[in-house]
Write a protein that holds these residues in place. Structure first.
Motif, PDB file in Angstrom:
ATOM      1  N   VAL A 132       0.854  -1.187   0.000  1.00  0.00           N
ATOM      2  CA  VAL A 132       0.000   0.000   0.000  1.00  0.00           C
ATOM      3  C   VAL A 132       0.893   1.241   0.000  1.00  0.00           C
ATOM      4  N   GLU A 133       0.655   2.123  -0.980  1.00  0.00           N
ATOM      5  CA  GLU A 133       1.478   3.303  -1.165  1.00  0.00           C
ATOM      6  C   GLU A 133       0.631   4.567  -1.040  1.00  0.00           C
ATOM      7  N   ARG A 134       1.291   5.697  -0.973  1.00  0.00           N
ATOM      8  CA  ARG A 134       0.681   7.025  -1.019  1.00  0.00           C
ATOM      9  C   ARG A 134      -0.494   7.176  -0.050  1.00  0.00           C
ATOM     10  N   PRO A 135      -0.260   6.978   1.245  1.00  0.00           N
ATOM     11  CA  PRO A 135      -1.347   7.176   2.209  1.00  0.00           C
ATOM     12  C   PRO A 135      -1.894   8.592   2.133  1.00  0.00           C
ATOM     13  N   MET A 136      -3.200   8.705   2.273  1.00  0.00           N
ATOM     14  CA  MET A 136      -3.894   9.982   2.104  1.00  0.00           C
ATOM     15  C   MET A 136      -4.950  10.139   3.198  1.00  0.00           C
ATOM     16  N   VAL A 137      -4.909  11.242   3.918  1.00  0.00           N
ATOM     17  CA  VAL A 137      -5.928  11.552   4.914  1.00  0.00           C
ATOM     18  C   VAL A 137      -6.909  12.540   4.288  1.00  0.00           C
ATOM     19  N   PRO A 138      -8.207  12.262   4.316  1.00  0.00           N
ATOM     20  CA  PRO A 138      -9.189  13.141   3.663  1.00  0.00           C
ATOM     21  C   PRO A 138      -9.144  14.571   4.200  1.00  0.00           C
ATOM     22  N   ARG A 139      -9.312  15.497   3.281  1.00  0.00           N
ATOM     23  CA  ARG A 139      -9.340  16.925   3.631  1.00  0.00           C
ATOM     24  C   ARG A 139     -10.356  17.603   2.723  1.00  0.00           C
ATOM     25  N   LEU A 140     -11.294  18.342   3.315  1.00  0.00           N
ATOM     26  CA  LEU A 140     -12.332  19.013   2.543  1.00  0.00           C
ATOM     27  C   LEU A 140     -11.923  20.445   2.224  1.00  0.00           C
ATOM     28  N   THR A 141     -12.104  20.828   0.959  1.00  0.00           N
ATOM     29  CA  THR A 141     -11.870  22.208   0.536  1.00  0.00           C
ATOM     30  C   THR A 141     -12.983  22.605  -0.426  1.00  0.00           C
ATOM     31  N   SER A 142     -13.149  23.897  -0.641  1.00  0.00           N
ATOM     32  CA  SER A 142     -14.196  24.377  -1.547  1.00  0.00           C
ATOM     33  C   SER A 142     -13.901  24.018  -2.997  1.00  0.00           C
ATOM     34  N   LYS A 143     -12.664  23.611  -3.298  1.00  0.00           N
ATOM     35  CA  LYS A 143     -12.299  23.246  -4.667  1.00  0.00           C
ATOM     36  C   LYS A 143     -12.688  21.815  -5.031  1.00  0.00           C
ATOM     37  N   LEU A 144     -13.209  21.075  -4.058  1.00  0.00           N
ATOM     38  CA  LEU A 144     -13.617  19.691  -4.296  1.00  0.00           C
ATOM     39  C   LEU A 144     -14.523  19.544  -5.510  1.00  0.00           C
ATOM     40  N   LYS A 145     -15.533  20.394  -5.555  1.00  0.00           N
ATOM     41  CA  LYS A 145     -16.608  20.221  -6.532  1.00  0.00           C
ATOM     42  C   LYS A 145     -16.150  20.313  -7.977  1.00  0.00           C
ATOM     43  N   PHE A 146     -14.977  20.883  -8.207  1.00  0.00           N
ATOM     44  CA  PHE A 146     -14.469  20.990  -9.570  1.00  0.00           C
ATOM     45  C   PHE A 146     -13.312  20.033  -9.840  1.00  0.00           C
ATOM     46  N   GLY A 147     -13.212  18.987  -9.032  1.00  0.00           N
ATOM     47  CA  GLY A 147     -12.294  17.912  -9.366  1.00  0.00           C
ATOM     48  C   GLY A 147     -10.985  17.892  -8.616  1.00  0.00           C
ATOM     49  N   LYS A 148     -10.741  18.846  -7.712  1.00  0.00           N
ATOM     50  CA  LYS A 148      -9.531  18.779  -6.896  1.00  0.00           C
ATOM     51  C   LYS A 148      -9.839  17.851  -5.725  1.00  0.00           C
ATOM     52  N   ASN A 149      -9.662  16.565  -5.943  1.00  0.00           N
ATOM     53  CA  ASN A 149     -10.120  15.561  -4.988  1.00  0.00           C
ATOM     54  C   ASN A 149      -9.079  15.352  -3.889  1.00  0.00           C
ATOM     55  N   THR A 150      -9.325  15.967  -2.751  1.00  0.00           N
ATOM     56  CA  THR A 150      -8.455  15.828  -1.590  1.00  0.00           C
ATOM     57  C   THR A 150      -9.062  14.851  -0.573  1.00  0.00           C
ATOM     58  N   VAL A 151     -10.000  14.034  -1.020  1.00  0.00           N
ATOM     59  CA  VAL A 151     -10.671  13.066  -0.154  1.00  0.00           C
ATOM     60  C   VAL A 151     -10.313  11.641  -0.536  1.00  0.00           C
ATOM     61  N   SER A 152     -10.411  11.285  -1.795  1.00  0.00           N
ATOM     62  CA  SER A 152     -10.140   9.968  -2.360  1.00  0.00           C
ATOM     63  C   SER A 152     -11.417   9.400  -2.960  1.00  0.00           C
ATOM     64  N   SER A 153     -11.423   8.095  -3.226  1.00  0.00           N
ATOM     65  CA  SER A 153     -12.519   7.441  -3.938  1.00  0.00           C
ATOM     66  C   SER A 153     -13.753   7.297  -3.046  1.00  0.00           C
ATOM     67  N   PRO A 154     -14.912   6.955  -3.639  1.00  0.00           N
ATOM     68  CA  PRO A 154     -16.121   6.768  -2.829  1.00  0.00           C
ATOM     69  C   PRO A 154     -15.996   5.685  -1.764  1.00  0.00           C
ATOM     70  N   SER A 155     -15.009   4.810  -1.889  1.00  0.00           N
ATOM     71  CA  SER A 155     -14.850   3.725  -0.919  1.00  0.00           C
ATOM     72  C   SER A 155     -14.450   4.207   0.466  1.00  0.00           C
ATOM     73  N   VAL A 156     -14.082   5.477   0.607  1.00  0.00           N
ATOM     74  CA  VAL A 156     -13.734   6.002   1.940  1.00  0.00           C
ATOM     75  C   VAL A 156     -14.954   6.569   2.664  1.00  0.00           C
ATOM     76  N   LEU A 157     -16.123   6.502   2.048  1.00  0.00           N
ATOM     77  CA  LEU A 157     -17.313   7.188   2.552  1.00  0.00           C
ATOM     78  C   LEU A 157     -18.260   6.252   3.293  1.00  0.00           C
ATOM     79  N   ALA A 158     -18.806   6.741   4.412  1.00  0.00           N
ATOM     80  CA  ALA A 158     -19.909   6.080   5.113  1.00  0.00           C
ATOM     81  C   ALA A 158     -20.890   7.154   5.574  1.00  0.00           C
ATOM     82  N   MET A 159     -22.183   6.802   5.640  1.00  0.00           N
ATOM     83  CA  MET A 159     -23.231   7.750   6.023  1.00  0.00           C
ATOM     84  C   MET A 159     -24.273   7.046   6.887  1.00  0.00           C
TER      85      MET A 159
END
Length: 247
Positions: A132-159
């Motif tokens: 496993v490479e390139r560990p990433m901790v999710p971070r929310l920014t206002s630029k998310l909506k235009f493709g600057k994905n600082t969160v990762s894939s949908p697999s990191v999401l729970a609701m």
């Protein structure tokens, strides 16, 4: 009802999908947290995914659902799985991704606790199922909506199921960041687990590798049209930057 539902959209994936799913299921059988169901929405044109589900049915609580009537794309397929889910917590897990370690689900459930509304976890990438490479901790920014994905894939999401938001079925490339933005707008900050609990598999058949510049431009325009208020200056710059990248 189970406490957690894992929602997995599947398709044949050029013959690789069933194998990826079986590897993910093996990890699920070793989870220390066991009060979960697996909901598989299947758009395959063959029986391979269904056969994998059947082969694990004695070790996992699996519901396999054919989905040949809906849109043949990830957002519609995962929405179909989410609509069938019965758990209090809805966890997304894409077919070619997998959980990292036997305590991944336990960590997520404990982090959400009683009051958490939505949850993001750390992720990494793996090439060919290796390290496993390139560990990433999710971070929310206002630029998310235009493709600057600082969160990762949908697999990191729970609701929470009672607060569920669905993916916009008009989107393919930006389906995840659009949902993160809408959840953030509606529910506030998520609970974030920084641990690398999800692994995104890098391979030639993944959807992101086949997104055309034309699709990127179309979805950027669509995302801009969804905003009810004028864009902030920084968001406008990010929109322009992404449009230029899509040429």
């Amino acid at each position: 009802m189970p406490q957690l539902s894992l929602c997995i959209p599947t398709y044949s994936m050029g013959g690789m999908g069933a194998g990826f799913l079986a590897e993910s299921f093996e990890i699920l059988t070793r989870q220390s947290f066991t009060d979960f169901e697996v909901v598989v929405s299947d758009q395959s044109d063959d029986e391979a995914v269904a056969e994998v589900c059947a082969s694990f049915s004695d070790r996992l609580q699996i519901r396999h659902i054919w989905n040949h009537e809906g849109k043949r794309q990830a957002s519609g397929n995962v929405n179909n799985a989410m609509r069938q889910a019965e758990g209090d917590i809805i966890k997304i897990l894409f077919q070619d991704d997998y959980l990292n370690g036997g305590d991944a689900l336990k960590t997520i459930v404990e982090a959400i606790g009683i009051t958490g509304k939505w949850h993001l976890c750390g992720s990494g990438v793996s090439r060919g199922g290796g390290a496993v490479e390139r560990p990433m901790v999710p971070r929310l920014t206002s630029k998310l909506k235009f493709g600057k994905n600082t969160v990762s894939s949908p697999s990191v999401l729970a609701m929470r199921r009672e607060l569920l938001e669905f993916f916009d079925e008009e989107l393919i490339w930006l389906m995840d960041v659009d949902l993160y933005q809408r959840l953030w707008d509606r529910l506030g900050d998520p609970v974030i687990s920084p641990e690398t609990l999800v692994v995104n598999r890098v391979h030639a058949g993944q959807v992101s590798a086949s997104v055309s510049p034309e699709l990127r431009r179309h979805e950027l325009r669509y995302m801009r049209s969804k905003r009810e208020r004028p864009l902030a200056f920084g968001d406008w710059l990010e929109y322009c930057r992404q449009v230029l990248k899509a040429r």
